[in-house]
Design an enzyme around this catalytic site. Structure first.
Site, short mmCIF file in Angstrom:
data_model
loop_
_atom_site.label_atom_id
_atom_site.label_comp_id
_atom_site.label_asym_id
_atom_site.label_seq_id
_atom_site.Cartn_x
_atom_site.Cartn_y
_atom_site.Cartn_z
N GLY A 247 2.19 2.48 10.70
CA GLY A 247 3.15 3.57 10.51
C GLY A 247 3.83 4.02 11.79
O GLY A 247 4.45 5.08 11.82
N GLU B 105 -5.51 -4.85 10.58
CA GLU B 105 -4.56 -3.76 10.78
C GLU B 105 -4.90 -2.98 12.05
O GLU B 105 -5.75 -2.07 12.01
CB GLU B 105 -4.61 -2.81 9.59
CG GLU B 105 -4.18 -3.43 8.29
CD GLU B 105 -3.53 -2.40 7.36
OE1 GLU B 105 -2.41 -2.66 6.91
OE2 GLU B 105 -4.13 -1.34 7.12
N ASN C 153 0.87 -1.18 0.00
CA ASN C 153 0.00 0.00 0.00
C ASN C 153 0.91 1.23 0.00
O ASN C 153 1.46 1.59 1.03
CB ASN C 153 -0.89 -0.03 1.26
CG ASN C 153 -1.72 1.22 1.41
OD1 ASN C 153 -1.80 2.05 0.50
ND2 ASN C 153 -2.36 1.37 2.57
N TRP C 154 1.03 1.84 -1.17
CA TRP C 154 1.96 2.97 -1.29
C TRP C 154 1.40 4.26 -0.68
O TRP C 154 2.11 5.25 -0.58
CB TRP C 154 2.29 3.21 -2.77
CG TRP C 154 3.24 2.20 -3.36
CD1 TRP C 154 3.70 1.05 -2.77
CD2 TRP C 154 3.85 2.26 -4.65
NE1 TRP C 154 4.54 0.39 -3.62
CE2 TRP C 154 4.65 1.10 -4.80
CE3 TRP C 154 3.78 3.15 -5.72
CZ2 TRP C 154 5.39 0.84 -5.94
CZ3 TRP C 154 4.51 2.89 -6.88
CH2 TRP C 154 5.31 1.74 -6.97
N LYS C 155 0.12 4.24 -0.34
CA LYS C 155 -0.52 5.44 0.22
C LYS C 155 -0.29 6.62 -0.73
O LYS C 155 -0.28 6.43 -1.94
CB LYS C 155 -0.04 5.69 1.63
CG LYS C 155 -0.17 4.42 2.49
CD LYS C 155 -0.01 4.66 3.95
CE LYS C 155 -0.18 3.32 4.69
NZ LYS C 155 -0.20 3.45 6.12
N SER D 258 3.23 -1.83 10.41
CA SER D 258 4.67 -1.84 10.68
C SER D 258 5.32 -3.20 10.38
O SER D 258 6.18 -3.67 11.13
CB SER D 258 4.96 -1.39 12.11
OG SER D 258 4.50 -0.06 12.31
N HIS E 281 -9.58 1.09 4.75
CA HIS E 281 -8.31 1.37 5.45
C HIS E 281 -8.58 2.37 6.57
O HIS E 281 -9.39 3.28 6.41
CB HIS E 281 -7.26 1.91 4.48
CG HIS E 281 -5.90 1.95 5.08
ND1 HIS E 281 -5.51 2.93 5.96
CD2 HIS E 281 -4.86 1.10 4.97
CE1 HIS E 281 -4.27 2.68 6.35
NE2 HIS E 281 -3.85 1.57 5.76
N GLY F 287 2.83 -1.10 4.26
CA GLY F 287 2.82 0.31 3.91
C GLY F 287 4.22 0.81 3.62
O GLY F 287 4.75 0.64 2.52
N GLY F 288 4.85 1.43 4.61
CA GLY F 288 6.15 2.09 4.43
C GLY F 288 7.19 1.22 3.73
O GLY F 288 7.91 1.70 2.84
N GLU G 106 -7.02 4.83 7.56
CA GLU G 106 -6.82 6.23 7.19
C GLU G 106 -8.03 6.76 6.43
O GLU G 106 -8.30 7.97 6.44
CB GLU G 106 -5.51 6.36 6.38
CG GLU G 106 -4.30 6.20 7.28
CD GLU G 106 -3.05 5.67 6.62
OE1 GLU G 106 -2.94 5.74 5.38
OE2 GLU G 106 -2.16 5.18 7.35
P1 PGA Z 1 2.72 0.49 7.58
O1 PGA Z 1 1.27 0.67 6.92
O2 PGA Z 1 3.28 -0.81 7.05
O3 PGA Z 1 3.50 1.68 7.11
O4 PGA Z 1 2.52 0.44 9.05
C1 PGA Z 1 0.42 -0.42 6.74
C2 PGA Z 1 -0.89 0.03 6.16
O5 PGA Z 1 -1.37 1.12 6.52
O6 PGA Z 1 -1.50 -0.68 5.34
#
Ligand code: PGA
Length: 288
Positions: free
Chosen positions: A208, A202, A22-24, A248, A115, A269-270, A117
């Protein structure tokens, strides 16, 4: 770097591991295509089953504006393309929204839905926003369900995100929260539709933050989710649905998380923005 091992097919269970990046809101133009090409190249060197099939499914979910370029970059590589959200109507006066047919037209096979977010479940607001009533995008269980049904209508495989906030965990409500989120989104669907759904557990506090959920606890909650699925659709269907862990995930902790029996992959994500780290996570899944 990554060993060329041939894996015996029978070592894997019914559920093939699935790693999604997930590149956001990251990845602009050419830079996104370069990263996607690097990821595809690194993954092409991973071990395969004796019949040549990949032991792990992989998807990249870039921002809408990079879908076409990333799709071109991973074309023919086996890496699938996913979007990070969609609207539930197909077309019309919905300024700023992107629909299922639009995602299909640019080659998406997956779409992340619900998600945290997008649900507006951030633990804290941006530092320059002081109005506490402002939440990002404001998805609710009901809108997530509308989006999920629309995705299925357009043969997009949803990655449904569920998870508790820190406050909900501290109040002892984790299991109830994920149960409600799973039921709200998937209630009333048939087996054929449910079989195309992936769930990503999640925990909001782990996203994050570098505070990964302990592998055993992540496994326990994923098993709770499978129990909720079993209630909805019976044991056979529940046994086919893949449940990822997200929050994470790194190259260092992936193997322990992915070795858990109830965890079938990861939503990353990251670390999906670094080809090396992401390929190592995919490799850990291939070996899990
Ligand atoms: P993260 O994000 O790996 O940066 O914690 C995961 C996500 O939000 O899907």
């Amino acid at each position: 770097m990554i060993k060329d091992v041939v894996l015996p097919r029978e070592e894997k269970g019914l559920r093939k591991p699935f790693i999604a990046g997930n590149w956001k809101m990251n990845g602009v133009g050419e830079e996104a295509e370069v990263l996607a090409r690097q990821i595809a190249a690194q993954i092409s060197g991973l071990p395969a089953f004796s019949d040549g099939a990949s032991p792990v499914d992989v998807a990249i979910c870039p921002p809408f504006t990079s879908l076409v370029g990333v799709g071109r970059a991973v074309s023919g590589s086996g890496v699938k393309l996913g979007a990070q959200d969609m609207f539930w109507r197909d077309s019309g006066a919905y300024t700023g929204r992107v629909s299922g047919p639009m995602l299909k037209a640019v080659g998406c096979q997956h779409v992340i839905l619900g998600h945290s977010e997008c649900r507006g479940r951030f633990g804290k607001l941006e530092s320059d926003i002081t109005d506490e009533t402002i939440r990002h995008f404001g998805d609710l269980d009901a809108t997530v369900a509308l989006k999920l049904h629309a995705a299925l209508r357009h043969e997009l495989s949803p990655i449904l995100c569920v998870g508790e906030t820190l406050g909900e965990r501290e109040a002892g409500n984790t299991d109830q929260v994920v149960y409600i989120q799973v039921h709200a989104a998937l209630h009333g669907l048939g087996a054929a539709q449910l079989n195309t759904v992936t769930i990503a557990y999640e925990p909001v506090w782990a996203i994050g933050t570098g505070q990964t959920c302990e592998a055993e606890e992540a496994n326990r909650v994923c098993a709770v989710i499978r129990g909720a699925l079993e209630q909805l659709a019976g044991g056979e269907v529940a046994g086919n649905i893949r449940i990822q862990y997200g929050g994470s995930v790194t190259a260092d902790n992936a193997a322990e998380l992915l070795a858990q029996p109830a965890i079938d992959g990861a939503l990353v994500g990251g670390q999906s923005l670094k080809a090396d780290a992401f390929a190592k996570i995919v490799n850990a899944a291939a070996q899990s």
